[in-house]
Design a protein around this motif. Structure first.
Motif, mmCIF file in Angstrom:
data_model
loop_
_atom_site.group_PDB
_atom_site.id
_atom_site.type_symbol
_atom_site.label_atom_id
_atom_site.label_comp_id
_atom_site.label_asym_id
_atom_site.label_seq_id
_atom_site.Cartn_x
_atom_site.Cartn_y
_atom_site.Cartn_z
ATOM 1 N N GLN A 477 -14.140 -16.160 10.225
ATOM 2 C CA GLN A 477 -14.120 -17.029 11.423
ATOM 3 C C GLN A 477 -15.528 -17.460 11.818
ATOM 4 O O GLN A 477 -15.758 -18.615 12.206
ATOM 5 C CB GLN A 477 -13.442 -16.283 12.583
ATOM 6 N N GLU A 478 -16.469 -16.530 11.711
ATOM 7 C CA GLU A 478 -17.868 -16.884 12.017
ATOM 8 C C GLU A 478 -18.380 -17.943 11.051
ATOM 9 O O GLU A 478 -19.248 -18.744 11.397
ATOM 10 C CB GLU A 478 -18.745 -15.631 11.929
ATOM 11 N N ALA A 479 -17.811 -17.958 9.819
ATOM 12 C CA ALA A 479 -18.231 -18.934 8.804
ATOM 13 C C ALA A 479 -17.539 -20.277 8.977
ATOM 14 O O ALA A 479 -17.787 -21.208 8.198
ATOM 15 C CB ALA A 479 -17.938 -18.382 7.415
ATOM 16 N N GLY A 480 -16.647 -20.391 9.974
ATOM 17 C CA GLY A 480 -16.030 -21.679 10.271
ATOM 18 C C GLY A 480 -14.552 -21.770 9.958
ATOM 19 O O GLY A 480 -13.935 -22.823 10.170
ATOM 20 N N MET A 481 -13.932 -20.699 9.445
ATOM 21 C CA MET A 481 -12.502 -20.737 9.157
ATOM 22 C C MET A 481 -11.721 -20.570 10.458
ATOM 23 O O MET A 481 -12.082 -19.750 11.318
ATOM 24 C CB MET A 481 -12.126 -19.645 8.148
ATOM 25 N N SER A 482 -10.671 -21.351 10.613
ATOM 26 C CA SER A 482 -9.895 -21.339 11.853
ATOM 27 C C SER A 482 -9.247 -19.978 12.092
ATOM 28 O O SER A 482 -8.735 -19.361 11.148
ATOM 29 C CB SER A 482 -8.796 -22.398 11.788
ATOM 30 N N PRO A 483 -9.232 -19.494 13.318
ATOM 31 C CA PRO A 483 -8.536 -18.230 13.618
ATOM 32 C C PRO A 483 -7.034 -18.330 13.357
ATOM 33 O O PRO A 483 -6.358 -17.311 13.257
ATOM 34 C CB PRO A 483 -8.841 -17.991 15.098
ATOM 35 N N HIS A 484 -6.518 -19.576 13.264
ATOM 36 C CA HIS A 484 -5.088 -19.772 13.001
ATOM 37 C C HIS A 484 -4.777 -19.887 11.503
ATOM 38 O O HIS A 484 -3.626 -20.145 11.128
ATOM 39 C CB HIS A 484 -4.596 -21.041 13.718
ATOM 40 N N MET A 485 -5.793 -19.687 10.659
ATOM 41 C CA MET A 485 -5.570 -19.755 9.210
ATOM 42 C C MET A 485 -4.615 -18.632 8.795
ATOM 43 O O MET A 485 -4.805 -17.479 9.144
ATOM 44 C CB MET A 485 -6.889 -19.600 8.456
ATOM 45 N N PRO A 486 -3.548 -18.976 8.036
ATOM 46 C CA PRO A 486 -2.601 -17.941 7.586
ATOM 47 C C PRO A 486 -3.315 -16.873 6.759
ATOM 48 O O PRO A 486 -4.219 -17.178 5.968
ATOM 49 C CB PRO A 486 -1.604 -18.715 6.736
ATOM 50 N N ALA A 487 -2.901 -15.627 6.946
ATOM 51 C CA ALA A 487 -3.490 -14.505 6.212
ATOM 52 C C ALA A 487 -2.396 -13.487 5.893
ATOM 53 O O ALA A 487 -1.396 -13.393 6.595
ATOM 54 C CB ALA A 487 -4.602 -13.860 7.028
ATOM 55 N N ALA A 488 -2.608 -12.758 4.817
ATOM 56 C CA ALA A 488 -1.630 -11.739 4.402
ATOM 57 C C ALA A 488 -2.354 -10.517 3.871
ATOM 58 O O ALA A 488 -3.441 -10.627 3.300
ATOM 59 C CB ALA A 488 -0.692 -12.303 3.339
ATOM 60 N N VAL A 489 -1.729 -9.380 4.075
ATOM 61 C CA VAL A 489 -2.190 -8.143 3.466
ATOM 62 C C VAL A 489 -1.025 -7.579 2.650
ATOM 63 O O VAL A 489 0.075 -7.388 3.169
ATOM 64 C CB VAL A 489 -2.663 -7.114 4.513
ATOM 65 N N ILE A 490 -1.275 -7.361 1.358
ATOM 66 C CA ILE A 490 -0.226 -6.898 0.435
ATOM 67 C C ILE A 490 -0.594 -5.493 -0.023
ATOM 68 O O ILE A 490 -1.604 -5.295 -0.710
ATOM 69 C CB ILE A 490 -0.100 -7.844 -0.776
ATOM 70 N N SER A 491 0.205 -4.532 0.384
ATOM 71 C CA SER A 491 -0.064 -3.135 0.063
ATOM 72 C C SER A 491 0.674 -2.732 -1.205
ATOM 73 O O SER A 491 1.805 -3.127 -1.434
ATOM 74 C CB SER A 491 0.387 -2.256 1.237
ATOM 75 N N ARG A 492 0.006 -1.945 -2.055
ATOM 76 C CA ARG A 492 0.583 -1.412 -3.303
ATOM 77 C C ARG A 492 1.182 -2.554 -4.137
ATOM 78 O O ARG A 492 2.373 -2.563 -4.453
ATOM 79 C CB ARG A 492 1.620 -0.337 -3.003
ATOM 80 N N ALA A 493 0.337 -3.486 -4.479
ATOM 81 C CA ALA A 493 0.749 -4.722 -5.142
ATOM 82 C C ALA A 493 1.600 -4.486 -6.379
ATOM 83 O O ALA A 493 1.276 -3.658 -7.236
ATOM 84 C CB ALA A 493 -0.493 -5.537 -5.520
ATOM 85 N N ALA A 494 2.711 -5.219 -6.462
ATOM 86 C CA ALA A 494 3.604 -5.267 -7.629
ATOM 87 C C ALA A 494 4.292 -3.937 -7.936
ATOM 88 O O ALA A 494 4.876 -3.781 -8.997
ATOM 89 C CB ALA A 494 2.853 -5.761 -8.870
ATOM 90 N N SER A 495 4.219 -2.987 -7.014
ATOM 91 C CA SER A 495 4.932 -1.729 -7.214
ATOM 92 C C SER A 495 6.248 -1.774 -6.442
ATOM 93 O O SER A 495 6.502 -2.692 -5.653
ATOM 94 C CB SER A 495 4.096 -0.542 -6.720
ATOM 95 N N VAL A 496 7.083 -0.771 -6.660
ATOM 96 C CA VAL A 496 8.357 -0.726 -5.931
ATOM 97 C C VAL A 496 8.119 -0.508 -4.442
ATOM 98 O O VAL A 496 9.000 -0.759 -3.612
ATOM 99 C CB VAL A 496 9.262 0.400 -6.476
ATOM 100 N N ASN A 497 6.936 -0.033 -4.078
ATOM 101 C CA ASN A 497 6.610 0.219 -2.672
ATOM 102 C C ASN A 497 5.749 -0.894 -2.073
ATOM 103 O O ASN A 497 5.133 -0.698 -1.035
ATOM 104 C CB ASN A 497 5.879 1.561 -2.545
ATOM 105 N N GLN A 498 5.716 -2.068 -2.719
ATOM 106 C CA GLN A 498 4.920 -3.166 -2.177
ATOM 107 C C GLN A 498 5.423 -3.557 -0.788
ATOM 108 O O GLN A 498 6.616 -3.693 -0.551
ATOM 109 C CB GLN A 498 4.971 -4.388 -3.092
#
Length: 789
Positions: A477-498
């Protein structure tokens, strides 16, 4: 000052320590020097080869511990018995004058090796010596022998050995040089690195004692020993493999270096020598020459993220060929089921800054194993070159002249977003993507060009940044990206517990906290995140836990994977064939032979052949098979089943035989040591029933399977697996599994075992074979998918 010197209690060890003590008393009369005898593991265990009881360190560990605790101030060892590096906190002083480094032959009757009879028996506890003896005289019988010098000499007489091989240095120090029959030259037998050198070990911070010891050093001995130890470290050698090195000063002042290295079984041994003025350079060049001739290939292989099915076809193929696999935490353990039974498996994983093995140690381990095996697989989660330090490993191996090949893998930076329904690029939305690691080696936020990422308008992906989410979204955000920019966090990628958490730069940190997300995680910021609502996530199916007998991947697992079912295997037993002596008369008396498994068929045929018989002695005998698969195995040996029940289980087989066998008929059931009593209970009252055990399903140590909520179900193909699986757990854990886990059974015997242990949810196959069981599980997967939709 009183200095206590630790020594083993053998005559040789004491002779060596006493010589050191005498020299120190002579040079430093103002100090007191005392010898303390320490019993080491190597002294206690005399009936096994060194490589089976811990290698060279078994002679020094207890002494080193006493030095570190200051119970003693120094230890005296034979340098050839020391590991390549001293223990943490300890050092060696400079080398004192070296004794004769050569190996020698002590013969009971003859005077020279060449005089020995054909097939003479020589004793040695060293693979290095054994293999070089066989090179000199291939006809010799070499037997293992351990113990101190007196013990070995006594064993030579008692066991009537023709001779033994020892080090000249030890015999000279004991005043027993007259017992030597023959000295081996370096061309005949290359000695152990630093043989004849005493290792004086002390605490690293004991400066005063170190200066006293270094004052007694011999410059030439120091050069020779250092170069030989340098060669040993360069080769990664130890007690498990034969390794020899000798640096010999020539009359003209130059040096000749001799080196040898071999595999543990002696199938490959390479000798090299080099001449020059610098011993260290000669050691390195000799090691490099041997590596070029001998090294196998290291395959730096990407395992993919999470889902074990994401490994490439090439990666899976090389796992089948691997002689050694060195694997990380993020490589799915299920992939290890593809390796050969005798493949060496070494875990070097890292988690939360805790390193089972530091990267430098891993590099050396790869080089060491390449010298021992033809195919070494370095299995790394994701792709080896995407923040996997594969480049460092490849460069290290290249520098040593060890062949390395790269097998790329699918990175979590692509797979994680894809499984979450987030394309990293999309026409009209994002024309590219940036991937960075979010932390540096000090576990602080990495030096990232946030302005460049924000300005690009492309998808921004951060790996290894879960603990830095707050800092990352703030910097974007400090670098100029909008605070409304979509974001995601993906835990344990591609596992059965993703798990996927979606928000904006402004809200994602709070949402991650509320959803209790866990590392490892992939962080994505960019407009393509919005597309997940239209594309949808990939539903990762929980695996079915398949119990199996033996180490190879089971055919049932292959059938399930062919149906798209995710599988994790767990071994509960191992098949060992039982020896039975058959006679033609005994077999010809049998009216029926009953086979209830392929192992029964294999065990019977092995014993038949070992009894010098073949299928001709069965020409009057009828054969019953419990099912078509067993009948198929019989057919492989030229035997056609006369009876196969329509329903493949012991009960229906017994009922069919009940109609066929009379009181005078001898009915032999070919079986394993364990097994149900259905056939016996039904047939014994009606005929001459006899059981012949040809194999045993032996228990193995069962790995902890984790929690039942990790799996869609547990699959059992025999009653013994049921009992062993649940019996391996603590009572409270077992009750949870019995109560919550759906158990899939191959047939009535297995179902009965599940009922007896109290399993609550049991589903039995329609036929007692793998195909029917796979069909039931495949249907279960479809039903779960429909219910979730």
């Amino acid at each position: 000052m009183i200095y206590k010197i630790g020594s083993r209690g053998s005559k040789l060890a004491l002779a060596q320590t006493e010589s050191v003590c005498r020299e120190l008393k002579k040079r430093y009369p103002e100090h007191t020097f005392e010898i303390v005898i320490v019993k080491t593991k190597g002294d206690k265990v005399q009936d096994k080869p060194l490589d089976q009881v811990g290698g060279k360190g078994i002679f020094v560990k207890e002494i080193e511990e006493m030095i570190l605790s200051d119970e003693i101030q120094m230890g005296v060892h034979s340098m050839k018995d020391m590991p390549a590096r001293p223990a943490e906190g300890l050092i060696f002083s400079k080398v004192w004058k070296r004794e004769d480094p050569r190996d020698v032959l002590i013969l009971r009757e003859k005077k020279r090796l060449q005089e020995l009879r054909h097939g003479a028996v020589i004793g040695t506890g060293s693979k290095r010596r054994a293999f070089q003896l066989k090179k000199l005289r291939p006809d010799l019988q070499v037997v293992g022998i351990r113990g101190n010098v007196d013990t070995r000499l006594r064993k030579m007489e008692e066991q009537k050995l023709d001779g033994i091989v020892l080090a000249a240095a030890g015999l000279h120090r004991l005043g027993m040089g007259d017992r030597i029959s023959q000295y081996f030259s370096e061309e005949e037998m290359i000695p152990a690195p630093a043989q004849g050198v005493l290792a004086l070990e002390l605490r690293k911070n004991n400066e005063e004692l170190r200066k006293m010891l270094d004052a007694c050093a011999d410059e030439e001995s120091q050069k020779e020993a250092s170069s030989e130890r340098q060669f040993l470290e360069a080769m990664g050698g130890g007690c498990h493999v034969p390794v020899g090195a000798s640096c010999v000063k020539q009359k003209d002042g130059t040096y000749r270096f001799y080196g040898m290295f071999g595999t543990e079984d002696g199938s490959r041994i390479v000798y090299e020598s080099a001449a020059g003025s610098d011993p260290g350079t000669l050691a390195e060049s000799t090691a490099a020459a041997i590596r070029r001739k001998m090294a196998g290939t290291v395959f730096l292989t990407g395992a993919g993220p999470g889902d074990p099915d994401l490994i490439t076809v090439k990666g899976r193929k090389i796992l089948h060929q691997a002689d050694c696999v060195i694997y990380d935490r993020l490589a799915d353990p299920g992939l290890l089921s593809y390796v050969k039974k005798d493949c060496e498996k070494i875990y070097v994983g890292k988690e939360n800054r805790h390193h089972v093995m530091e990267q430098e140690e891993i590099n050396r381990l790869l080089a060491q194993k390449a010298m021992e095996h033809k195919v070494v697989v370095r299995l790394k989660g994701g792709d080896p070159f995407v923040f996997g330090r594969g480049g460092e490993e490849a460069m290290f191996l290249k520098k040593l002249g060890i062949p390395a090949q790269i097998i790329p893998g699918i990175s979590s930076c692509i797979a994680g977003p894809a499984y979450a329904g987030i394309p990293v690029t999309h026409r009209g939305t994002s024309g590219g993507f940036h991937v960075v690691t979010a932390h540096d080696r000090n576990n602080k936020l990495a030096d990232i060009d946030f302005e460049g990422m924000a300005r690009s308008g492309e998808t921004c992906i951060f790996l290894m940044g879960f603990s830095k989410i707050g800092e990352i979204v703030q910097k974007l955000q400090e670098a100029g990206m909008s605070p409304h920019m979509p974001a995601a966090v993906i835990s344990r990628a591609a596992s059965v517990n993703q798990k996927t958490c979606i928000g904006t730069l402004e809200t994602i940190e709070e949402r991650v906290r509320k959803n209790r997300m866990e590392p490892p995680a992939v962080i994505v910021a960019g407009k393509t995140v919005e597309l997940s609502a239209f594309i949808g996530t990939v539903r990762q199916q929980k695996p079915y836990l398949v119990t199996k007998i033996g180490t190879k991947p089971s055919r049932l697992s292959e059938l399930l994977r062919g149906r798209g079912v995710s599988v994790t295997e767990i071994q509960t037993g191992s098949i060992v064939m039982t020896e039975q002596k058959f006679t033609k008369d005994m077999l010809q008396k049998a009216s029926w032979l009953i086979f209830t498994s392929r192992n029964g068929v294999k065990g019977f045929m092995k014993n038949l052949q070992d009894s010098d018989l073949d299928v001709r002695c069965l020409h009057h005998t009828k054969i019953a098979a419990i099912g078509q698969k067993t009948a198929h195995w019989l057919k492989k040996y030229g035997l056609l089943a006369d009876l196969v029940p329509q329903i493949y289980d012991s009960g229906h087989l017994a009922q069919c035989l009940k109609q066929k066998a009379g009181k005078q008929d001898l009915v032999c059931h070919i079986k394993g040591k364990e097994g149900t009593s259905v056939l016996r209970d039904t047939l014994a009252p009606l005929c001459k029933y006899h059981e012949i055990e040809v194999y045993e399903n032996q228990p193995v140590k069962i790995e902890k399977p984790g929690s039942p909520d990790q799996y869609a179900g547990t699959v059992f193909t025999c009653a013994s697996s049921v009992r062993r699986f649940f019996g391996s757990m603590e009572a409270k854990t077992a009750e949870k599994w019995k109560r919550e886990m759906r158990c899939f059974s191959i047939g009535t015997g297995t179902t009965s075992a599940l009922q007896q242990i109290g399993a609550a949810k049991i589903c039995e196959a329609l036929q007692a074979d793998y195909e029917s069981l796979a069909a039931v599980i495949g249907k279960d997967v479809e039903d779960v998918s429909v219910s979730e939709d």
